[in-house]
Design a protein around this motif. Structure first.
Motif, mmCIF file in Angstrom:
data_model
loop_
_atom_site.group_PDB
_atom_site.id
_atom_site.type_symbol
_atom_site.label_atom_id
_atom_site.label_comp_id
_atom_site.label_asym_id
_atom_site.label_seq_id
_atom_site.Cartn_x
_atom_site.Cartn_y
_atom_site.Cartn_z
ATOM 1 N N TYR A 16 -2.547 -9.805 -3.792
ATOM 2 C CA TYR A 16 -2.211 -8.385 -3.609
ATOM 3 C C TYR A 16 -1.898 -7.761 -4.957
ATOM 4 O O TYR A 16 -1.098 -8.294 -5.727
ATOM 5 C CB TYR A 16 -1.011 -8.252 -2.662
ATOM 6 N N ARG A 17 -2.527 -6.613 -5.231
ATOM 7 C CA ARG A 17 -2.403 -5.965 -6.541
ATOM 8 C C ARG A 17 -1.030 -5.339 -6.774
ATOM 9 O O ARG A 17 -0.407 -4.854 -5.848
ATOM 10 C CB ARG A 17 -3.463 -4.866 -6.678
ATOM 11 N N GLU A 19 -0.034 -2.222 -8.328
ATOM 12 C CA GLU A 19 -0.735 -1.008 -8.771
ATOM 13 C C GLU A 19 0.017 -0.251 -9.858
ATOM 14 O O GLU A 19 -0.493 0.713 -10.413
ATOM 15 C CB GLU A 19 -1.024 -0.122 -7.548
ATOM 16 N N GLN A 45 -4.965 -4.376 -1.682
ATOM 17 C CA GLN A 45 -4.082 -3.423 -2.349
ATOM 18 C C GLN A 45 -2.635 -3.927 -2.342
ATOM 19 O O GLN A 45 -2.356 -5.018 -1.846
ATOM 20 C CB GLN A 45 -4.175 -2.077 -1.623
ATOM 21 N N ASP A 46 -1.741 -3.138 -2.863
ATOM 22 C CA ASP A 46 -0.306 -3.445 -2.869
ATOM 23 C C ASP A 46 0.137 -3.972 -1.497
ATOM 24 O O ASP A 46 -0.196 -3.399 -0.467
ATOM 25 C CB ASP A 46 0.440 -2.147 -3.208
ATOM 26 N N GLU A 50 -0.327 -2.387 2.194
ATOM 27 C CA GLU A 50 -1.230 -3.040 3.138
ATOM 28 C C GLU A 50 -0.541 -3.281 4.491
ATOM 29 O O GLU A 50 -1.120 -3.044 5.537
ATOM 30 C CB GLU A 50 -1.711 -4.374 2.534
#
Ligand SMILES: [Zn+2]
Length: 273
Positions: A16-17, A19, A45-46, A50
């Motif tokens: 999971y990023r 951001e 994504q974050d 998510e």
């Protein structure tokens, strides 16, 4: 080395990023893990964006409750103040903002993230690594909290702020900083950064992605074999306490000690079979 029948090799990894750290390329870390371990790896994504659906205020409250209020005492849950919940809500609504200056109890945060995972994703067949700008720590036997770059668990958490703040900078850095503070002057951080340029990882450092590949791998070796850190400072699985050690372990190519070179080869073979 033979393949251990005790290894738990997942069928899938999800990253999971963070951001708020544009320099961090989580996709590149995913490609690295997939290549090294032979396990299909994807990025999302974050994490909180998510899975943080529904009652955001309740999630903000629980994150605020995970704050470490006293670094000299074991974690104790305390009711979060209104301002702290509002603070967390701002970051839940805008994950591109970096969460500044708060230390969270890593285990408490891990528990919250685990509970937010949808049931079908919460299985040992799927491993998760959450990248975050939140600073994480655990209460240690010496009677105080220590900040970490990673917390290997379910899910594993990797802190970009931790990469900057957890391993100690050169001693002279602190001596110089102290001198300015004792003189009552504002600390000229830009000047200090210039003076010690290259000797520590900074926020939005171009080397951040490369460094965190090693920390992500540490978490995977931990979840597969129950073995997190290595004592050899030339191995990427080394637990660095100093920035100089982190740079030595992580930025000299894909270097592992003999034992871990063999272990990783065996893991990749086992994942492919
Ligand atoms: Zn090693």
């Amino acid at each position: 080395m033979t393949v251990s029948h005790l290894w738990n090799i997942p069928g899938r990894l999800v990253l999971y990023r963070d951001e708020s750290t544009p320099r961090l390329d989580v996709g590149e870390i995913a490609a690295y893990l997939q290549e090294t371990l032979g396990i299909p790896t994807e990025t999302k994504q974050d994490f909180l964006k998510e899975y943080g659906r529904g009652d955001l205020r309740r999630i903000a409250e629980r994150i605020a409750e995970a704050r470490v209020r006293n670094v000299d005492k074991p974690f104790e849950i305390e009711e979060a103040a209104y301002g702290e919940i509002a603070f967390e809500l701002r970051f839940l609504e805008g994950p591109a903002k970096k969460v500044p200056g708060v230390l969270y109890d890593g285990l408490r945060l891990e528990k919250l993230l685990r509970e937010l995972l949808p049931r079908k994703m919460r299985t040992s067949r799927v491993q998760h690594i959450v990248f975050t700008s939140r600073m994480i720590g655990t209460f240690e036997r010496d009677g105080r909290y220590h900040a970490h770059v990673n917390l290997c668990g379910y899910p594993s958490i990797i802190s970009t702020s931790g990469a900057v703040e957890a391993p100690a900078k050169p001693r002279e850095y602190y001596v110089m900083k102290q001198r300015f503070m004792q003189a009552g002057d504002a600390v000229p951080f830009e000047l200090l950064k210039e003076r010690f340029s290259g000797q520590f990882i900074d926020y939005d450092d171009p080397r951040m992605t490369e460094v965190l590949k090693g920390y992500a791998l540490q978490c995977m070796v931990h979840s597969i074999a129950g073995e997190p850190f290595c004592g050899n400072r030339k191995c990427r699985l080394f637990d660095a306490h100093w920035q100089s050690e982190l740079i030595e372990a992580q930025l000299h190519g894909d270097r592992f000690c003999k034992k871990h070179t063999e272990m990783l080869t065996a893991m990749k073979r086992a994942a492919g079979s």
